[in-house]
Motif scaffolding. Structure first.
Motif, mmCIF file in Angstrom:
data_model
loop_
_atom_site.group_PDB
_atom_site.id
_atom_site.type_symbol
_atom_site.label_atom_id
_atom_site.label_comp_id
_atom_site.label_asym_id
_atom_site.label_seq_id
_atom_site.Cartn_x
_atom_site.Cartn_y
_atom_site.Cartn_z
ATOM 1 N N ASP A 119 -21.206 4.511 -45.159
ATOM 2 C CA ASP A 119 -21.019 4.066 -46.552
ATOM 3 C C ASP A 119 -19.956 4.834 -47.060
ATOM 4 O O ASP A 119 -19.314 4.683 -48.096
ATOM 5 C CB ASP A 119 -22.259 4.279 -47.391
ATOM 6 C CG ASP A 119 -23.249 3.324 -47.025
ATOM 7 O OD1 ASP A 119 -23.232 2.206 -47.042
ATOM 8 O OD2 ASP A 119 -24.360 3.800 -46.374
ATOM 9 N N GLY A 128 -17.144 8.090 -45.758
ATOM 10 C CA GLY A 128 -16.323 9.034 -44.954
ATOM 11 C C GLY A 128 -15.707 10.075 -45.539
ATOM 12 O O GLY A 128 -14.933 9.954 -46.516
ATOM 13 N N ASN A 160 -13.365 13.608 -45.224
ATOM 14 C CA ASN A 160 -12.620 14.502 -44.399
ATOM 15 C C ASN A 160 -12.637 15.890 -44.943
ATOM 16 O O ASN A 160 -12.388 16.237 -46.035
ATOM 17 C CB ASN A 160 -11.288 13.841 -44.578
ATOM 18 C CG ASN A 160 -10.253 14.509 -43.650
ATOM 19 O OD1 ASN A 160 -10.553 15.544 -43.213
ATOM 20 N ND2 ASN A 160 -9.042 13.891 -43.743
ATOM 21 N N ARG A 200 -6.619 11.303 -51.314
ATOM 22 C CA ARG A 200 -6.428 10.101 -50.741
ATOM 23 C C ARG A 200 -7.573 9.490 -50.657
ATOM 24 O O ARG A 200 -8.513 9.690 -49.805
ATOM 25 C CB ARG A 200 -5.614 10.408 -49.511
ATOM 26 C CG ARG A 200 -4.387 11.214 -49.788
ATOM 27 C CD ARG A 200 -3.932 11.745 -48.321
ATOM 28 N NE ARG A 200 -4.757 12.706 -47.687
ATOM 29 C CZ ARG A 200 -4.859 13.210 -46.546
ATOM 30 N NH1 ARG A 200 -4.032 12.572 -45.651
ATOM 31 N NH2 ARG A 200 -5.780 13.797 -45.981
ATOM 32 N N PHE A 209 -9.653 5.981 -49.529
ATOM 33 C CA PHE A 209 -9.372 4.519 -49.158
ATOM 34 C C PHE A 209 -10.522 3.595 -49.341
ATOM 35 O O PHE A 209 -11.722 4.207 -49.126
ATOM 36 C CB PHE A 209 -9.197 4.776 -47.420
ATOM 37 C CG PHE A 209 -9.045 3.530 -46.756
ATOM 38 C CD1 PHE A 209 -7.390 3.120 -46.894
ATOM 39 C CD2 PHE A 209 -9.676 2.822 -46.077
ATOM 40 C CE1 PHE A 209 -7.325 2.043 -46.264
ATOM 41 C CE2 PHE A 209 -9.380 1.556 -45.422
ATOM 42 C CZ PHE A 209 -8.266 1.215 -45.561
ATOM 43 N N TYR A 219 -12.798 0.238 -48.651
ATOM 44 C CA TYR A 219 -12.873 -0.760 -47.728
ATOM 45 C C TYR A 219 -14.236 -1.330 -47.750
ATOM 46 O O TYR A 219 -14.956 -1.076 -48.448
ATOM 47 C CB TYR A 219 -12.740 -0.304 -46.313
ATOM 48 C CG TYR A 219 -13.645 0.557 -45.831
ATOM 49 C CD1 TYR A 219 -13.376 1.896 -46.044
ATOM 50 C CD2 TYR A 219 -14.753 0.283 -44.983
ATOM 51 C CE1 TYR A 219 -14.518 3.048 -45.865
ATOM 52 C CE2 TYR A 219 -15.713 1.121 -44.637
ATOM 53 C CZ TYR A 219 -15.497 2.561 -45.085
ATOM 54 O OH TYR A 219 -16.665 3.565 -44.645
ATOM 55 N N ARG A 237 -8.658 7.628 -40.177
ATOM 56 C CA ARG A 237 -9.437 8.071 -41.139
ATOM 57 C C ARG A 237 -8.903 9.526 -41.506
ATOM 58 O O ARG A 237 -9.035 10.048 -42.690
ATOM 59 C CB ARG A 237 -10.806 8.402 -40.819
ATOM 60 C CG ARG A 237 -11.168 8.981 -39.467
ATOM 61 C CD ARG A 237 -12.386 8.897 -39.262
ATOM 62 N NE ARG A 237 -13.112 9.533 -38.107
ATOM 63 C CZ ARG A 237 -13.868 8.850 -36.929
ATOM 64 N NH1 ARG A 237 -14.127 7.759 -37.215
ATOM 65 N NH2 ARG A 237 -14.154 9.361 -35.689
ATOM 66 N N LEU A 238 -7.976 10.147 -40.505
ATOM 67 C CA LEU A 238 -7.570 11.265 -41.214
ATOM 68 C C LEU A 238 -6.434 11.204 -41.881
ATOM 69 O O LEU A 238 -5.781 12.150 -42.653
ATOM 70 C CB LEU A 238 -6.808 12.131 -39.754
ATOM 71 C CG LEU A 238 -7.983 12.938 -38.991
ATOM 72 C CD1 LEU A 238 -7.307 13.420 -37.711
ATOM 73 C CD2 LEU A 238 -8.732 13.796 -39.663
ATOM 74 N N TYR A 240 -6.884 9.730 -44.950
ATOM 75 C CA TYR A 240 -7.454 10.084 -46.069
ATOM 76 C C TYR A 240 -8.416 10.954 -46.191
ATOM 77 O O TYR A 240 -9.074 11.301 -45.269
ATOM 78 C CB TYR A 240 -7.809 8.480 -46.642
ATOM 79 C CG TYR A 240 -8.739 7.858 -45.455
ATOM 80 C CD1 TYR A 240 -10.116 8.062 -45.370
ATOM 81 C CD2 TYR A 240 -8.141 6.860 -44.754
ATOM 82 C CE1 TYR A 240 -10.974 7.149 -44.761
ATOM 83 C CE2 TYR A 240 -8.859 6.087 -44.007
ATOM 84 C CZ TYR A 240 -10.113 6.404 -43.587
ATOM 85 O OH TYR A 240 -11.017 5.469 -42.851
ATOM 86 N N ASP A 241 -8.698 11.475 -47.488
ATOM 87 C CA ASP A 241 -9.915 12.432 -47.684
ATOM 88 C C ASP A 241 -11.094 11.704 -47.827
ATOM 89 O O ASP A 241 -12.164 12.553 -47.560
ATOM 90 C CB ASP A 241 -9.248 13.155 -48.973
ATOM 91 C CG ASP A 241 -8.196 13.864 -49.023
ATOM 92 O OD1 ASP A 241 -7.867 14.604 -48.165
ATOM 93 O OD2 ASP A 241 -7.009 13.641 -49.666
ATOM 94 N N LEU A 242 -11.218 10.683 -48.127
ATOM 95 C CA LEU A 242 -12.556 9.888 -48.749
ATOM 96 C C LEU A 242 -12.418 8.630 -48.382
ATOM 97 O O LEU A 242 -11.446 7.937 -48.775
ATOM 98 C CB LEU A 242 -13.233 10.253 -50.091
ATOM 99 C CG LEU A 242 -14.463 9.991 -50.423
ATOM 100 C CD1 LEU A 242 -15.241 11.205 -49.894
ATOM 101 C CD2 LEU A 242 -14.663 10.125 -51.755
ATOM 102 N N GLY A 243 -13.437 7.840 -47.641
ATOM 103 C CA GLY A 243 -13.509 6.472 -47.327
ATOM 104 C C GLY A 243 -14.596 6.108 -47.949
ATOM 105 O O GLY A 243 -15.807 6.527 -47.721
ATOM 106 N N VAL A 244 -14.214 4.803 -48.681
ATOM 107 C CA VAL A 244 -15.627 4.324 -49.512
ATOM 108 C C VAL A 244 -15.641 2.813 -49.172
ATOM 109 O O VAL A 244 -14.914 2.245 -49.425
ATOM 110 C CB VAL A 244 -15.218 4.406 -51.073
ATOM 111 C CG1 VAL A 244 -16.423 3.797 -51.872
ATOM 112 C CG2 VAL A 244 -15.005 5.889 -51.405
ATOM 113 N N ASN A 245 -16.954 2.752 -48.574
ATOM 114 C CA ASN A 245 -17.295 1.124 -48.150
ATOM 115 C C ASN A 245 -17.955 0.563 -49.279
ATOM 116 O O ASN A 245 -19.049 0.835 -49.654
ATOM 117 C CB ASN A 245 -18.277 1.311 -47.005
ATOM 118 C CG ASN A 245 -18.664 0.116 -46.445
ATOM 119 O OD1 ASN A 245 -18.512 -0.956 -47.033
ATOM 120 N ND2 ASN A 245 -19.433 0.178 -45.214
#
Lengths: 203, 203
Positions: free
Chosen positions: A178, A180, A182, B120, B122, B124, B174-175, B177-182
Motif C-alpha cells: 500500500d 513504499g 524510500n 517525490r 509516486f 499508482y 522505486r528509487l 521516488y521518496d514515497l509510493g502510494v497505492n
C-alpha cells in the motif's frame, strides 16, 4: 477485526527499526524474532535451522542440525520439512493477528494474513544507505565494501525468492504493498512517528 | 529554498486530484495544465501540439499544426522542436520553483528540479481501480473495457518513454521516488490530508 501492519523490507533499509517504532507509537504488538522462536517450538525444529529457512535460503543448504526431536527427522524430505515450517508460520501469524493489533516484519505476513486486510508497508533504500546502515550496526565489520554489497544483494534476492515461492507474487511489484517508503539518506527515528500517523489515518 | 513536491503518477491513479488536494492542505501553489500553456507561449508552438508532445507521444506523430508562428516552423527538425519544448519546460519549472512552495504534477519535474531536493511522490493503482476512476470521470464513455484498458496501458507506456528519454531513468524504479502510494480501492479525498501531513513532516 484487529489492525495488522505488515512490513516488507530490503536488507539494511531500516524496515525493522521502522516497524518497531511504528508499533511503539501506535501501541501495537511487534513481532519479528518471536515468530522464529514460535515456529521452532511448534515444528520441533532447531531455531537456527528455522532461521536459515525463513530468512536466508530455501531448499539450498543442508543444515548441520535440522531437528530437535525425531518428529521431523532428516529422513523426511527437505521439501516436507520446509513446508511444515511454513504451515507452523501460518498458524502462528493467524494467532498473532487474532490476539491484538500488531506490526509484523517479513514472513510473507501480507499474503498469509490477507483476509485481515493488513496495511502493507514496503521499506527500501539505495545501496549506499543500506551499506552505511549495516556498517553502523557494527555487523560485518570484517567485510570489505564489495563483500558487504554482495551480502546485501544476496539477502534481498533470497527474500524475493522465498516470497515468490510461497505467495506466487513478486515482492518488488508495487501493487504488493500500500505504501513504499524510500529511506535513502533519512534517519528512521525522524520518519517513524509521521508514518505511524499516516498509517493510523489510512487503516 | 522553497519546498517542492513532485508527483509522478499512473493514468487513472488519482495523482492529479491527490496533488491538488495536498497543495490545498499545505497552502502550496499547484501546477499542472498551467505548465503546458506557459510552454506553448514561450516556445511559440500550438498548445495542442505541446500537450501532445509532453503528455502522449515523443517524436511519433506529425501533428497537423505545429507552430503558431514561423519561429519554429515545420522546416525545423521535429527533434529540435521537441528539444525546444523541453528547454522551455525546464525554464518554466525553474521559475515556478523559485516563486513559492509548490506541487508539480508530471513533466519530469523531479529530475529537472533535482537541485531543489523535491519530495517525490509516486501514485499508482491496480488496473481495476484506474478503469473505474476513468469511467467515473465520464471521459471515454464510448470506449469498451478493452479499449479503455488499452488506452491506460498506452498512456502509462508513453509517459515512461518520455521520462526515460529526457532523464535517462526508469519511472518505475522505486528509487526514483521518496514515497509510493497505492490508491487501489481508496478514495483520494480520504487519504490526501494524512499524506499532506506526512510530507510536511518529512520535508
Amino acid at each position: 477485526m484487529n489492525k495488522i501492519i505488515t512490513i516488507g523490507r530490503e536488507f539494511g533499509s531500516g524496515g525493522r527499526e521502522l516497524g518497531k517504532r511504528i508499533a511503539e507509537t501506535l501501541g501495537f504488538a511487534y513481532y519479528d524474532e518471536e515468530i522464529i522462536e514460535a515456529i521452532a517450538k511448534r515444528s520441533e525444529l532447531a531455531e537456527d535451522y528455522v532461521r536459515q529457512v525463513v530468512e536466508n535460503r530455501i531448499m539450498t543448504y543442508y543444515p548441520i542440525t535440522i531437528a530437535n526431536t525425531l518428529t521431523a527427522a532428516p529422513g523426511d524430505s527437505l521439501y516436507a520439512i520446509n513446508r511444515s515450517i511454513f504451515t507452523a508460520q501460518t498458524e502462528i501469524l493467524e494467532e498473532m493477528a487474532q490476539k491484538s493489533d500488531c506490526v509484523i516484519v517479513g514472513r510473507c505476513a501480507d499474503y498469509i494474513l490477507e483476509a485481515y486486510k493488513p496495511f502493507r508497508l514496503f521499506v527500501y533504500a539505495d545501496l549506499e544507505t543500506k551499506m552505511a546502515r549495516c556498517r553502523a550496526k557494527g555487523e560485518d565489520a570484517e567485510a570489505s565494501d564489495r563483500e558487504l554489497e554482495k551480502k546485501i544483494r544476496s539477502v534481498d534476492k533470497a527474500r524475493a525468492q522465498y516470497y515468490r515461492f510461497y505467495t506466487g507474487r513478486d515482492l518488488s511489484d508495487r501493487l504488493s504493498y500500500d505504501l513504499g517508503v524510500n529511506t535513502s539518506g533519512r534517519e528512521i527515528k525522524d520518519i517513524a512517528a509521521a508514518l505511524a500517523e499516516l498509517i493510523k489515518a489510512l487503516t
